[in-house]
Write an enzyme that holds these catalytic residues in place. Structure first.
Site, PDB file in Angstrom:
ATOM      1  N   PRO A 188      20.132  26.763 -31.795  1.00 49.32           N
ATOM      2  CA  PRO A 188      20.222  26.764 -32.514  1.00 49.32           C
ATOM      3  C   PRO A 188      21.286  26.446 -33.438  1.00 49.32           C
ATOM      4  O   PRO A 188      21.760  26.017 -33.800  1.00 49.32           O
ATOM      5  CB  PRO A 188      19.031  26.039 -32.760  1.00 49.32           C
ATOM      6  CG  PRO A 188      17.858  27.011 -31.845  1.00 49.32           C
ATOM      7  CD  PRO A 188      18.496  27.431 -31.139  1.00 49.32           C
TER       8      PRO A 188
ATOM      9  N   GLY B 261      26.304  27.511 -31.475  1.00 50.67           N
ATOM     10  CA  GLY B 261      27.466  27.776 -31.213  1.00 50.67           C
ATOM     11  C   GLY B 261      28.729  27.936 -30.007  1.00 50.67           C
ATOM     12  O   GLY B 261      26.895  28.911 -29.353  1.00 50.67           O
TER      13      GLY B 261
ATOM     14  N   GLU C 227      32.368  31.829 -16.351  1.00 50.28           N
ATOM     15  CA  GLU C 227      33.264  32.038 -15.580  1.00 50.28           C
ATOM     16  C   GLU C 227      33.094  31.294 -14.108  1.00 50.28           C
ATOM     17  O   GLU C 227      33.955  30.196 -13.979  1.00 50.28           O
ATOM     18  CB  GLU C 227      34.298  33.604 -15.490  1.00 50.28           C
ATOM     19  CG  GLU C 227      35.497  33.428 -15.118  1.00 50.28           C
ATOM     20  CD  GLU C 227      35.983  35.142 -14.914  1.00 50.28           C
ATOM     21  OE1 GLU C 227      36.457  35.391 -14.195  1.00 50.28           O
ATOM     22  OE2 GLU C 227      36.128  35.776 -15.756  1.00 50.28           O
TER      23      GLU C 227
ATOM     24  N   ARG D  51      32.686  27.674 -15.442  1.00 53.28           N
ATOM     25  CA  ARG D  51      33.696  26.780 -15.850  1.00 53.28           C
ATOM     26  C   ARG D  51      34.175  26.105 -14.564  1.00 53.28           C
ATOM     27  O   ARG D  51      35.145  24.815 -14.502  1.00 53.28           O
ATOM     28  CB  ARG D  51      34.752  27.778 -16.307  1.00 53.28           C
ATOM     29  CG  ARG D  51      34.270  27.906 -17.955  1.00 53.28           C
ATOM     30  CD  ARG D  51      34.952  28.793 -18.992  1.00 53.28           C
ATOM     31  NE  ARG D  51      33.949  29.181 -19.738  1.00 53.28           N
ATOM     32  CZ  ARG D  51      34.231  30.505 -20.843  1.00 53.28           C
ATOM     33  NH1 ARG D  51      34.742  31.041 -20.478  1.00 53.28           N
ATOM     34  NH2 ARG D  51      33.642  29.804 -21.884  1.00 53.28           N
TER      35      ARG D  51
ATOM     36  N   ARG E  81      40.044  -8.775 -10.949  1.00 55.68           N
ATOM     37  CA  ARG E  81      40.887  -9.304 -12.530  1.00 55.68           C
ATOM     38  C   ARG E  81      41.939 -10.142 -11.810  1.00 55.68           C
ATOM     39  O   ARG E  81      42.587  -9.983 -11.913  1.00 55.68           O
ATOM     40  CB  ARG E  81      40.274  -8.065 -13.062  1.00 55.68           C
ATOM     41  CG  ARG E  81      40.376  -8.971 -14.516  1.00 55.68           C
ATOM     42  CD  ARG E  81      39.551 -10.730 -15.082  1.00 55.68           C
ATOM     43  NE  ARG E  81      39.049 -10.055 -15.964  1.00 55.68           N
ATOM     44  CZ  ARG E  81      38.175 -11.852 -16.586  1.00 55.68           C
ATOM     45  NH1 ARG E  81      37.188 -11.867 -15.871  1.00 55.68           N
ATOM     46  NH2 ARG E  81      38.214 -11.419 -17.603  1.00 55.68           N
TER      47      ARG E  81
ATOM     48  N   GLU F 294      30.093  24.886 -21.618  1.00 56.63           N
ATOM     49  CA  GLU F 294      30.660  25.689 -20.765  1.00 56.63           C
ATOM     50  C   GLU F 294      31.585  26.677 -21.816  1.00 56.63           C
ATOM     51  O   GLU F 294      32.504  27.229 -21.489  1.00 56.63           O
ATOM     52  CB  GLU F 294      31.532  26.019 -19.381  1.00 56.63           C
ATOM     53  CG  GLU F 294      30.465  25.418 -18.361  1.00 56.63           C
ATOM     54  CD  GLU F 294      28.362  26.196 -18.308  1.00 56.63           C
ATOM     55  OE1 GLU F 294      28.761  27.411 -18.430  1.00 56.63           O
ATOM     56  OE2 GLU F 294      27.843  25.894 -16.656  1.00 56.63           O
TER      57      GLU F 294
ATOM     58  N   ALA G 150      36.974  23.123 -26.137  1.00 60.42           N
ATOM     59  CA  ALA G 150      38.419  23.049 -25.540  1.00 60.42           C
ATOM     60  C   ALA G 150      38.974  24.308 -26.475  1.00 60.42           C
ATOM     61  O   ALA G 150      39.932  24.872 -25.375  1.00 60.42           O
ATOM     62  CB  ALA G 150      39.310  21.469 -25.926  1.00 60.42           C
TER      63      ALA G 150
END
Length: 401
Positions: A132, A135, A256, A259, A284, A379, A382
């Site tokens: 928790p 991060g 790895e 990812r 459309r 995973e 950025a």
């Protein structure tokens, strides 16, 4: 016209596997995905179908009952599945990472015990690093294992377990100070434990509780949970690889390849968003003609298709690099970063093409619009990918002065 995101150089077996998965997606996933997602319903029938196809054992060696396929084959299958519904690819991904970690790092007894049942889909895997309060800072893990005779006692709280409820085997990363003196680098005093449990919520074995599903903006259907260990006793033979202190490296190896999987998911979702956008643009009409004939929409479609192609190419490159036995953290980081960012952009462009109807839950693009953001953080964010990429580039292009 050829489909986007074609992959040259595939064997006949690879093409047959991917074609089979694509047909399954078109017939069994796409028609029901939005309805199940809106109900946040676990796709049991879809999972059962994937078991029959052998997808849960795709990369598990044949000696353990799997198909023994490459990471590339697996990633291309994930791309197809995510094109149908990203949540289903998440169900498979955590299972795949645990199986990969067992194959690469497990003892022979651990491989013999788990891999055959994982290949059959009887044992379902999940893995747990996050907590928790930490991060992306894995070194700050506070969950701990203490040796007590022939067992370890685990205490702590883990967060963001995909398949936390439905899994029966969880690879859990905790701190283990035994044999590691004070001052040891944090990543050298972590251990991965293989925790067997019953599926479901509540106390799933003595000392282990799965409180319930976390309610999410998107990525529904698949269960995402916490995991609470309070005096959880694990025998010493369930230390992954049989030796403490190697958990960080084992987990990073798993992440790895994970990812590459997330990059494949981004490719699949982006492909579906493009398909929806280009189809709607031809149906459309405004100002007396299909909106696809307006230059502004054609420009948007061109940008979307180019991003789909670029992300797919980088994902394939990262998978092939890993399959060759070479280090691929740079390629995997780049692929994950680019594919997730491009996925978000392609989905948003498809959403814009749909106009007001994109905001309606009757249209599939609404679901994709809520799913794409998960790829930006799954995973590794950025920012984490950029750190990995930057450090590796400095290693490769070290200034010689």
């Amino acid at each position: 016209m050829a489909r986007l995101a074609q992959t040259p150089g595939l064997t006949d077996v690879q093409q047959e596997i991917i074609s089979t998965v694509r047909d399954f997606v078109d017939k069994e996933i796409i028609p029901v995905a939005t309805q199940l997602e809106h109900r946040d319903e676990y796709p049991q029938d879809i999972v059962d179908g994937l078991k029959e196809l052998g997808v849960f054992g795709l990369m598990i060696p044949e000696e353990y009952g799997g198909l023994g396929e490459s990471l590339l084959t697996y990633a291309l299958c994930v791309e197809e599945i995510a094109r149908g519904w990203m949540s289903v690819s998440g169900i498979i991904n955590t299972h795949f990472i645990v199986a990969y970690m067992l194959k690469q790092h497990g003892t022979q007894e651990q491989k013999d015990t788990f891999l055959p049942r994982m290949a059959a889909g009887e044992v379902r895997g999940a893995f747990s690093m996050s907590e928790p309060a930490l991060g992306s800072d894995v070194s700050a893990i506070t969950s701990k294992a203490v040796k007590d005779g022939d067992e370890y006692v685990l205490n702590g709280q883990k967060m963001w377990l995909t398949n936390g409820g439905t899994s029966t085997l969880v690879a859990v990363l905790v701190r283990s100070d035994e044999g590691h003196p004070e001052g040891t680098a944090p990543h050298k005093s972590m251990t991965t434990f293989l925790v067997e449990k019953e599926p479901g919520f509540g106390e799933v074995r003595p000392g282990l509780t799965i409180p319930g599903k976390i309610d999410k903006m998107g990525y529904k259907g698949v269960d995402t949970t916490e995991l609470i260990m309070d005096g959880l006793r694990i025998p010493a033979n369930r230390v992954l690889g049989g030796t403490t202190g190697r958990g960080f490296y084992q987990m990073m190896d798993g992440v790895e390849v994970g990812r590459v999987n997330v990059a494949a998911r981004g490719c699949g979702v982006a492909q579906r968003a493009f398909e929806l956008g280009v189809s709607y643009a031809q149906q459309r009409h405004t100002f007396g003609k299909p909106i696809a004939q307006h230059q502004a929409i054609q420009f948007k479609l061109a940008e979307m298709a180019t991003k789909v192609e670029a992300a797919h190419a980088m994902m394939v490159n990262a998978a092939r690099k890993k399959d060759s036995g070479q280090r691929n953290d740079l390629e995997a980081g780049m692929a994950k970063y680019l594919a997730s960012e491009y996925c978000k952009e392609v989905v948003e462009d498809a959403f814009r093409i749909h106009g007001g109807y994109g905001f309606s839950k009757e249209y599939e693009i609404e679901r994709l619009y809520r799913e794409a953001p998960m790829l930006l953080i799954g995973e590794g964010t950025a920012e984490i990918q950029k750190m990995i990429i930057g450090r590796r580039l400095l290693e490769e292009y070290r200034f010689q002065g």
